[in-house]
Design a protein around this motif. Structure first.
Motif, PDB file in Angstrom:
ATOM      1  N   GLU A 262      24.921  11.298  86.275  1.00 40.97           N
ATOM      2  CA  GLU A 262      25.283  10.636  85.022  1.00 40.97           C
ATOM      3  C   GLU A 262      24.675   9.231  84.967  1.00 40.97           C
ATOM      4  OE1 GLU A 262      29.514  13.028  84.358  1.00 40.97           O
ATOM      5  OE2 GLU A 262      29.567  10.923  84.992  1.00 40.97           O
ATOM      6  N   ALA A 263      24.773   8.509  86.073  1.00 43.77           N
ATOM      7  CA  ALA A 263      24.207   7.157  86.135  1.00 43.77           C
ATOM      8  C   ALA A 263      22.686   7.191  86.024  1.00 43.77           C
ATOM      9  CB  ALA A 263      24.638   6.465  87.431  1.00 43.77           C
ATOM     10  N   ALA A 264      22.052   8.179  86.647  1.00 42.98           N
ATOM     11  CA  ALA A 264      20.596   8.290  86.599  1.00 42.98           C
ATOM     12  C   ALA A 264      20.109   8.557  85.175  1.00 42.98           C
ATOM     13  CB  ALA A 264      20.115   9.385  87.549  1.00 42.98           C
ATOM     14  N   ILE A 265      20.844   9.374  84.432  1.00 41.98           N
ATOM     15  CA  ILE A 265      20.474   9.633  83.034  1.00 41.98           C
ATOM     16  C   ILE A 265      20.565   8.341  82.233  1.00 41.98           C
ATOM     17  CG2 ILE A 265      21.198  10.790  80.899  1.00 41.98           C
ATOM     18  CD1 ILE A 265      21.954  13.210  82.742  1.00 41.98           C
ATOM     19  N   ARG A 266      21.673   7.605  82.374  1.00 44.04           N
ATOM     20  CA  ARG A 266      21.806   6.331  81.653  1.00 44.04           C
ATOM     21  C   ARG A 266      20.653   5.396  82.004  1.00 44.04           C
ATOM     22  NH1 ARG A 266      27.123   6.855  83.412  1.00 44.04           N
ATOM     23  NH2 ARG A 266      26.803   5.195  84.940  1.00 44.04           N
ATOM     24  N   GLN A 267      20.334   5.317  83.283  1.00 46.22           N
ATOM     25  CA  GLN A 267      19.272   4.418  83.728  1.00 46.22           C
ATOM     26  C   GLN A 267      17.922   4.826  83.137  1.00 46.22           C
ATOM     27  OE1 GLN A 267      18.835   4.086  87.981  1.00 46.22           O
ATOM     28  NE2 GLN A 267      16.989   2.858  87.810  1.00 46.22           N
ATOM     29  N   GLN A 268      17.589   6.104  83.204  1.00 52.07           N
ATOM     30  CA  GLN A 268      16.294   6.559  82.680  1.00 52.07           C
ATOM     31  C   GLN A 268      16.200   6.366  81.168  1.00 52.07           C
ATOM     32  OE1 GLN A 268      14.907  10.396  84.067  1.00 52.07           O
ATOM     33  NE2 GLN A 268      15.606   9.973  86.154  1.00 52.07           N
TER      34      GLN A 268
ATOM     35  N   VAL B  25      19.964   1.318  66.228  1.00 52.80           N
ATOM     36  CA  VAL B  25      21.340   1.002  65.838  1.00 52.80           C
ATOM     37  C   VAL B  25      22.346   1.376  66.930  1.00 52.80           C
ATOM     38  CG1 VAL B  25      21.842   3.154  64.622  1.00 52.80           C
ATOM     39  CG2 VAL B  25      22.968   1.053  63.907  1.00 52.80           C
ATOM     40  N   PHE B  26      22.013   2.339  67.792  1.00 55.79           N
ATOM     41  CA  PHE B  26      22.941   2.711  68.851  1.00 55.79           C
ATOM     42  C   PHE B  26      23.004   1.603  69.902  1.00 55.79           C
ATOM     43  CE2 PHE B  26      22.032   7.383  67.821  1.00 55.79           C
ATOM     44  CZ  PHE B  26      23.195   7.505  67.082  1.00 55.79           C
ATOM     45  N   ALA B  27      24.225   1.307  70.350  1.00 59.39           N
ATOM     46  CA  ALA B  27      24.438   0.239  71.326  1.00 59.39           C
ATOM     47  C   ALA B  27      25.155   0.722  72.583  1.00 59.39           C
ATOM     48  CB  ALA B  27      25.243  -0.895  70.683  1.00 59.39           C
ATOM     49  N   GLU B  28      25.785   1.898  72.514  1.00 60.67           N
ATOM     50  CA  GLU B  28      26.574   2.387  73.647  1.00 60.67           C
ATOM     51  C   GLU B  28      26.250   3.855  73.911  1.00 60.67           C
ATOM     52  OE1 GLU B  28      30.824   1.295  73.299  1.00 60.67           O
ATOM     53  OE2 GLU B  28      30.180   0.134  71.557  1.00 60.67           O
ATOM     54  N   THR B  29      26.531   4.275  75.132  1.00 59.08           N
ATOM     55  CA  THR B  29      26.324   5.671  75.496  1.00 59.08           C
ATOM     56  C   THR B  29      27.416   6.122  76.458  1.00 59.08           C
ATOM     57  OG1 THR B  29      24.697   7.296  76.255  1.00 59.08           O
ATOM     58  CG2 THR B  29      24.808   5.235  77.493  1.00 59.08           C
ATOM     59  N   GLY B  30      27.596   7.407  76.510  1.00 61.11           N
ATOM     60  CA  GLY B  30      28.477   8.045  77.484  1.00 61.11           C
ATOM     61  C   GLY B  30      27.837   9.357  77.897  1.00 61.11           C
ATOM     62  N   VAL B  31      27.737   9.577  79.191  1.00 57.14           N
ATOM     63  CA  VAL B  31      27.084  10.780  79.708  1.00 57.14           C
ATOM     64  C   VAL B  31      28.103  11.596  80.487  1.00 57.14           C
ATOM     65  CG1 VAL B  31      25.253  11.681  81.202  1.00 57.14           C
ATOM     66  CG2 VAL B  31      24.863   9.590  79.868  1.00 57.14           C
ATOM     67  N   GLY B  32      28.098  12.901  80.242  1.00 56.67           N
ATOM     68  CA  GLY B  32      28.974  13.808  80.976  1.00 56.67           C
ATOM     69  C   GLY B  32      28.192  15.005  81.479  1.00 56.67           C
TER      70      GLY B  32
ATOM     71  N   MET C 187      26.271  11.161  74.674  1.00 56.40           N
ATOM     72  CA  MET C 187      26.729  10.669  73.373  1.00 56.40           C
ATOM     73  C   MET C 187      26.128   9.284  73.140  1.00 56.40           C
ATOM     74  SD  MET C 187      28.855  13.154  72.457  1.00 56.40           S
ATOM     75  CE  MET C 187      29.419  12.378  70.960  1.00 56.40           C
ATOM     76  N   PHE C 188      25.824   8.993  71.887  1.00 56.53           N
ATOM     77  CA  PHE C 188      25.311   7.692  71.465  1.00 56.53           C
ATOM     78  C   PHE C 188      26.255   7.147  70.412  1.00 56.53           C
ATOM     79  CE2 PHE C 188      21.828  10.333  72.790  1.00 56.53           C
ATOM     80  CZ  PHE C 188      21.035   9.501  73.580  1.00 56.53           C
ATOM     81  N   LEU C 189      26.436   5.832  70.400  1.00 60.03           N
ATOM     82  CA  LEU C 189      27.448   5.257  69.516  1.00 60.03           C
ATOM     83  C   LEU C 189      27.064   3.881  69.019  1.00 60.03           C
ATOM     84  CD1 LEU C 189      30.598   5.738  68.742  1.00 60.03           C
ATOM     85  CD2 LEU C 189      31.016   4.144  70.584  1.00 60.03           C
ATOM     86  N   ARG C 190      27.384   3.651  67.771  1.00 59.35           N
ATOM     87  CA  ARG C 190      27.442   2.301  67.222  1.00 59.35           C
ATOM     88  C   ARG C 190      28.905   2.124  66.849  1.00 59.35           C
ATOM     89  NH1 ARG C 190      24.379  -2.348  66.543  1.00 59.35           N
ATOM     90  NH2 ARG C 190      25.754  -3.768  65.420  1.00 59.35           N
ATOM     91  N   SER C 191      29.578   1.264  67.584  1.00 61.68           N
ATOM     92  CA  SER C 191      31.013   1.070  67.413  1.00 61.68           C
ATOM     93  C   SER C 191      31.331   0.316  66.122  1.00 61.68           C
ATOM     94  CB  SER C 191      31.561   0.287  68.615  1.00 61.68           C
ATOM     95  OG  SER C 191      32.925   0.043  68.458  1.00 61.68           O
ATOM     96  N   LEU C 192      32.480   0.597  65.556  1.00 62.15           N
ATOM     97  CA  LEU C 192      32.950  -0.132  64.391  1.00 62.15           C
ATOM     98  C   LEU C 192      33.511  -1.490  64.813  1.00 62.15           C
ATOM     99  CD1 LEU C 192      33.471  -0.142  61.344  1.00 62.15           C
ATOM    100  CD2 LEU C 192      35.645   0.963  61.796  1.00 62.15           C
ATOM    101  N   LEU C 193      34.048  -1.538  66.014  1.00 61.84           N
ATOM    102  CA  LEU C 193      34.668  -2.790  66.477  1.00 61.84           C
ATOM    103  C   LEU C 193      33.861  -3.454  67.561  1.00 61.84           C
ATOM    104  CD1 LEU C 193      38.337  -1.566  66.552  1.00 61.84           C
ATOM    105  CD2 LEU C 193      37.180  -2.860  64.792  1.00 61.84           C
TER     106      LEU C 193
END
Length: 185
Positions: A58-64, A159-166, A179-185
């Motif tokens: 999961e960490a390797a995907i985020r890093q790449q 526009v995406f600023a956050e991610t979560g990998v599972g 998952m990719f996300l642009r948070s409202l808050l």
């Protein structure tokens, strides 16, 4: 257009612009809505990475993905653990129910899964990958996504600023949800 709806739309558009601009009073306004804090703080079922090796994947995907974004003059994505829980839960569900789709068998969509996870967002995206008989699916997943126009677009969307990998393993198959996300808050 109904003129009665215009002030509401104008308010909502202005509020979104203020939030995107980092306006703290706009965030406070949303949090002042009755029940908003409960929605944002509802507990998710805790699904840790299946094994330490899976956590490394999961960490390797985020890093790449972040390396690719930086090569393209984009900001790296921040890890969002709540979003990772949604991604991990969906990967596990696909593995255990033997399906592979952005839409679950019951019709749920990525946006619905993120909302059900108590995450408020402006924009959400999802990349999926499934492999069989590949001991390290990370390079194959990232390469496959970059070769697919829609998946590549998610990775390079500014526009995406956050991610979560599972990642979830079932026998000789790996299911990966990013998952990719642009948070409202």
């Amino acid at each position: 257009m109904n003129n009665r709806k215009l002030p509401g739309r104008l308010f909502l558009t202005t509020l979104i612009a203020l939030i995107l601009g980092g306006c703290e009073p706009a965030r406070e306004l949303i949090l002042s809505i009755p029940g908003a804090d409960q929605l944002l703080n509802q507990p998710l079922p805790s699904i840790p990475a299946q094994t330490p090796n899976i956590a490394e994947m999961e960490a390797a995907i985020r890093q790449q993905i972040n390396e690719i974004r930086m090569e393209n003059n984009l900001q790296p994505l921040e890890n969002n653990e709540r979003l990772a829980q949604v991604a991990r839960q969906y990967s596990q569900r696909m593995a255990q129910e033997n399906f592979f789709s952005h839409t679950g068998p019951d019709g749920d969509t990525p946006a619905q899964r993120v909302r059900d996870g108590g995450i408020v967002y402006l924009m959400v995206g999802e990349n999926l990958f499934r492999s069989t008989n590949i001991s390290d699916p990370v390079p194959a997943a990232v390469q496959g996504w970059m070769e697919s126009p829609g998946h590549r677009e998610n990775i390079l969307r500014s526009v995406f600023a956050e991610t979560g990998v599972g990642v979830w393993r079932e026998g000789n198959q790996y299911y990966i949800t990013q998952m990719f996300l642009r948070s409202l808050l």
